[in-house]
Design an enzyme around this catalytic site. Structure first.
Site, PDB file in Angstrom:
ATOM      1  N   GLU A 152       4.547  -5.145   7.087  1.00  0.00           N
ATOM      2  CA  GLU A 152       3.770  -4.094   7.771  1.00  0.00           C
ATOM      3  C   GLU A 152       4.218  -3.909   9.215  1.00  0.00           C
ATOM      4  O   GLU A 152       4.108  -2.825   9.777  1.00  0.00           O
ATOM      5  CB  GLU A 152       2.269  -4.446   7.742  1.00  0.00           C
ATOM      6  CG  GLU A 152       1.625  -4.347   6.370  1.00  0.00           C
ATOM      7  CD  GLU A 152       1.672  -5.639   5.558  1.00  0.00           C
ATOM      8  OE1 GLU A 152       2.512  -6.524   5.867  1.00  0.00           O
ATOM      9  OE2 GLU A 152       0.870  -5.759   4.615  1.00  0.00           O
TER      10      GLU A 152
ATOM     11  N   ALA B 259       0.864  -1.182   0.000  1.00  0.00           N
ATOM     12  CA  ALA B 259       0.000   0.000   0.000  1.00  0.00           C
ATOM     13  C   ALA B 259       0.901   1.232   0.000  1.00  0.00           C
ATOM     14  O   ALA B 259       2.046   1.178   0.467  1.00  0.00           O
ATOM     15  CB  ALA B 259      -0.880  -0.024   1.237  1.00  0.00           C
TER      16      ALA B 259
ATOM     17  N   GLY C 296       0.576  -5.117   0.825  1.00  0.00           N
ATOM     18  CA  GLY C 296      -0.607  -5.177  -0.034  1.00  0.00           C
ATOM     19  C   GLY C 296      -0.311  -5.793  -1.397  1.00  0.00           C
ATOM     20  O   GLY C 296      -1.217  -6.314  -2.046  1.00  0.00           O
TER      21      GLY C 296
ATOM     22  N   GLU D 158      -0.540  -9.441  -0.836  1.00  0.00           N
ATOM     23  CA  GLU D 158      -1.962  -9.723  -0.575  1.00  0.00           C
ATOM     24  C   GLU D 158      -2.791  -9.654  -1.856  1.00  0.00           C
ATOM     25  O   GLU D 158      -3.695 -10.464  -2.070  1.00  0.00           O
ATOM     26  CB  GLU D 158      -2.482  -8.735   0.477  1.00  0.00           C
ATOM     27  CG  GLU D 158      -1.780  -8.925   1.818  1.00  0.00           C
ATOM     28  CD  GLU D 158      -2.016  -7.775   2.774  1.00  0.00           C
ATOM     29  OE1 GLU D 158      -1.549  -6.649   2.514  1.00  0.00           O
ATOM     30  OE2 GLU D 158      -2.688  -7.989   3.790  1.00  0.00           O
TER      31      GLU D 158
HETATM   32  N1  CAA Z   1       4.594   3.213  -0.628  1.00  0.00           N
HETATM   33  C1  CAA Z   1       5.002   4.379  -1.182  1.00  0.00           C
HETATM   34  N2  CAA Z   1       6.156   4.500  -1.866  1.00  0.00           N
HETATM   35  C2  CAA Z   1       6.934   3.412  -1.982  1.00  0.00           C
HETATM   36  C3  CAA Z   1       6.572   2.165  -1.436  1.00  0.00           C
HETATM   37  C4  CAA Z   1       5.337   2.085  -0.732  1.00  0.00           C
HETATM   38  N3  CAA Z   1       4.883   0.935  -0.200  1.00  0.00           N
HETATM   39  N4  CAA Z   1       7.543   1.271  -1.707  1.00  0.00           N
HETATM   40  C5  CAA Z   1       8.478   1.938  -2.410  1.00  0.00           C
HETATM   41  N5  CAA Z   1       8.115   3.219  -2.588  1.00  0.00           N
HETATM   42  C6  CAA Z   1       8.846   4.287  -3.278  1.00  0.00           C
HETATM   43  C7  CAA Z   1      10.016   4.780  -2.437  1.00  0.00           C
HETATM   44  O1  CAA Z   1       9.576   5.732  -1.491  1.00  0.00           O
HETATM   45  C8  CAA Z   1      10.900   5.375  -3.516  1.00  0.00           C
HETATM   46  O2  CAA Z   1      10.402   6.631  -3.876  1.00  0.00           O
HETATM   47  P1  CAA Z   1      11.403   7.928  -3.948  1.00  0.00           P
HETATM   48  O3  CAA Z   1      12.375   7.571  -5.033  1.00  0.00           O
HETATM   49  O4  CAA Z   1      10.477   9.051  -4.299  1.00  0.00           O
HETATM   50  O5  CAA Z   1      12.051   8.022  -2.620  1.00  0.00           O
HETATM   51  C9  CAA Z   1      10.666   4.449  -4.711  1.00  0.00           C
HETATM   52  O6  CAA Z   1       9.438   3.775  -4.457  1.00  0.00           O
HETATM   53  C10 CAA Z   1      11.755   3.384  -4.861  1.00  0.00           C
HETATM   54  O7  CAA Z   1      11.866   2.704  -3.625  1.00  0.00           O
HETATM   55  P2  CAA Z   1      13.260   2.474  -2.860  1.00  0.00           P
HETATM   56  O8  CAA Z   1      14.199   3.618  -3.137  1.00  0.00           O
HETATM   57  O9  CAA Z   1      12.954   2.203  -1.433  1.00  0.00           O
HETATM   58  O10 CAA Z   1      13.781   1.173  -3.621  1.00  0.00           O
HETATM   59  P3  CAA Z   1      14.749   0.042  -3.049  1.00  0.00           P
HETATM   60  O11 CAA Z   1      15.085  -0.807  -4.238  1.00  0.00           O
HETATM   61  O12 CAA Z   1      15.863   0.647  -2.255  1.00  0.00           O
HETATM   62  O13 CAA Z   1      13.855  -0.800  -2.010  1.00  0.00           O
HETATM   63  C11 CAA Z   1      11.852  -1.958  -1.285  1.00  0.00           C
HETATM   64  C12 CAA Z   1      12.766  -1.533  -2.472  1.00  0.00           C
HETATM   65  C13 CAA Z   1      12.603  -2.985  -0.415  1.00  0.00           C
HETATM   66  C14 CAA Z   1      10.621  -2.593  -1.877  1.00  0.00           C
HETATM   67  C15 CAA Z   1      11.497  -0.718  -0.426  1.00  0.00           C
HETATM   68  O14 CAA Z   1      11.001   0.292  -1.296  1.00  0.00           O
HETATM   69  C16 CAA Z   1      10.444  -0.975   0.624  1.00  0.00           C
HETATM   70  O15 CAA Z   1      10.746  -1.526   1.660  1.00  0.00           O
HETATM   71  N6  CAA Z   1       9.185  -0.519   0.376  1.00  0.00           N
HETATM   72  C17 CAA Z   1       8.108  -0.586   1.341  1.00  0.00           C
HETATM   73  C18 CAA Z   1       7.573  -2.020   1.503  1.00  0.00           C
HETATM   74  C19 CAA Z   1       6.490  -2.037   2.552  1.00  0.00           C
HETATM   75  O16 CAA Z   1       6.686  -1.722   3.699  1.00  0.00           O
HETATM   76  N7  CAA Z   1       5.279  -2.466   2.137  1.00  0.00           N
HETATM   77  C20 CAA Z   1       4.130  -2.558   3.011  1.00  0.00           C
HETATM   78  C21 CAA Z   1       3.270  -1.332   2.894  1.00  0.00           C
HETATM   79  S1  CAA Z   1       1.945  -1.290   4.069  1.00  0.00           S
HETATM   80  C22 CAA Z   1       0.719  -2.281   3.425  1.00  0.00           C
HETATM   81  O17 CAA Z   1       0.843  -2.837   2.348  1.00  0.00           O
HETATM   82  C23 CAA Z   1      -0.523  -2.409   4.259  1.00  0.00           C
HETATM   83  C24 CAA Z   1      -1.489  -3.461   3.790  1.00  0.00           C
HETATM   84  O18 CAA Z   1      -1.403  -4.631   4.158  1.00  0.00           O
HETATM   85  C25 CAA Z   1      -2.600  -3.099   2.952  1.00  0.00           C
END
Ligand code: CAA
Length: 258
Positions: free
Chosen positions: A132, A65, A109, A112
């Site tokens: 999460e 998400a 998400g 999921e």
């Molecule tokens: N939401 C918003 N933006 C996101 C994102 C997310 N879930 N995941 C990645 N991005 C964005 C980053 O902020 C970044 O944007 P900027 O360049 O503007 O800073 C861009 O995508 C590229 O990401 P990274 O620089 O972080 O890329 P990376 O290769 O270094 O890492 C990753 C990749 C490991 C996937 C890392 O991005 C990450 O950990 N993302 C979040 C994963 C996460 O926590 N997901 C769960 C979300 S909560 C949820 O999903 C609730 C639910 O159950 C419904």
């Protein structure tokens, strides 16, 4: 129909839906989820589509998400909106088979969303996770429920409590995905599977979906009865007569969804 965050292509009676927010690794924001549920609902209604493939980019199916969009929301807002509920349930109501073709990250998400589909084919570079917990929350659209049914309690607890990622080999070993393919072959392989499904009687493929899903939603006794009655009911179709006649006449069946 033109969308901002997804791309829909239809060929050979298969809809290929690509999540398309590369700047955010296909993070699921409200626009994307609205568009995706609308496109899925539309594909379900469209007679020219018999199977759906959902995919992302090579780097990310979806990284979860959209954290930026939801970080400042209050409990009252997310509860009142029932955040993500309507869209994910709309996708879950689609009656045509949906294959998730996962390359790269399928996190939170994203994992999921893949699990709401009917089965998952993944690339060798796939990474699944429910991180999460690192954000101070828990999964919200199936990560504690569907994942547990796919991989069992121990692994589901491990994934949800530690937030670690599972690679493609572990995902296949634990039953989360049906097959792992070389990354470059992911889309061709998913489309081939979808075209194979598209050749079948749609009455039968929809029935398979209903029956397999019963295995998750009811008791074994009720599920077996549902299956047996479904099997019986299909004898009322022309496609059953055609399918069995074609086998006996050693030719390809021509199903007409009747
Ligand atoms: N939401 C918003 N933006 C996101 C994102 C997310 N879930 N995941 C990645 N991005 C964005 C980053 O902020 C970044 O944007 P900027 O360049 O503007 O800073 C861009 O995508 C590229 O990401 P990274 O620089 O972080 O890329 P990376 O290769 O270094 O890492 C990753 C990749 C490991 C996937 C890392 O991005 C990450 O950990 N993302 C979040 C994963 C996460 O926590 N997901 C769960 C979300 S909560 C949820 O999903 C609730 C639910 O159950 C419904």
């Amino acid at each position: 129909m033109a969308y901002e965050t997804i791309i829909v292509e239809v060929e050979d009676e298969v809809a290929l839906i690509r999540l398309n927010r590369p700047e955010a690794l296909n993070a699921l924001n409200a626009t994307l989820l609205d568009e995706l549920s609308a496109a899925m609902t539309e594909a379900d209604r469209n007679d020219k589509i018999r199977c759906i493939v959902l995919t992302g980019s090579e780097k990310a199916f979806a990284a979860g998400a959209d954290i930026k969009e939801m970080s400042q929301k209050s409990f009252v807002e997310v509860y009142s909106q029932d955040l993500f509920g309507a869209q994910i349930e709309a996708i879950g109501r689609v009656r045509k088979p949906i294959i998730a073709a996962v390359s790269g990250y399928a996190l939170g998400g994203g994992c999921e969303l893949a699990m709401v589909c009917d089965f998952i084919i993944c690339a060798e570079n796939a990474k699944f996770g429910q991180p999460e917990i690192n954000l101070g929350v828990v999964a919200g659209i199936g990560g504690t429920q569907r994942l547990t049914r796919f991989v069992g309690k121990s692994k589901a607890m491990d994934m949800n409590l530690t937030g670690r990622f599972m690679d493609a080999a572990e995902a296949e070993r634990s039953g989360l995905v049906s097959r792992v393919v070389p990354t470059a072959k992911l889309i061709p392989e998913a489309l081939t599977a979808a075209r194979k499904i598209a050749e079948k009687s749609q009455i039968a493929t929809k029935t398979v979906k209903e029956a397999v899903n019963r295995a998750y939603e009811t008791t074994l006794r009720e599920g077996l009865l549902f299956e047996r009655r479904s099997f019986h009911a299909l004898f009322a179709t022309e496609d059953q007569k055609e399918g069995m006649a074609a086998f006996l006449e050693k030719r390809e069946a021509q199903f007409r969804d009747r």
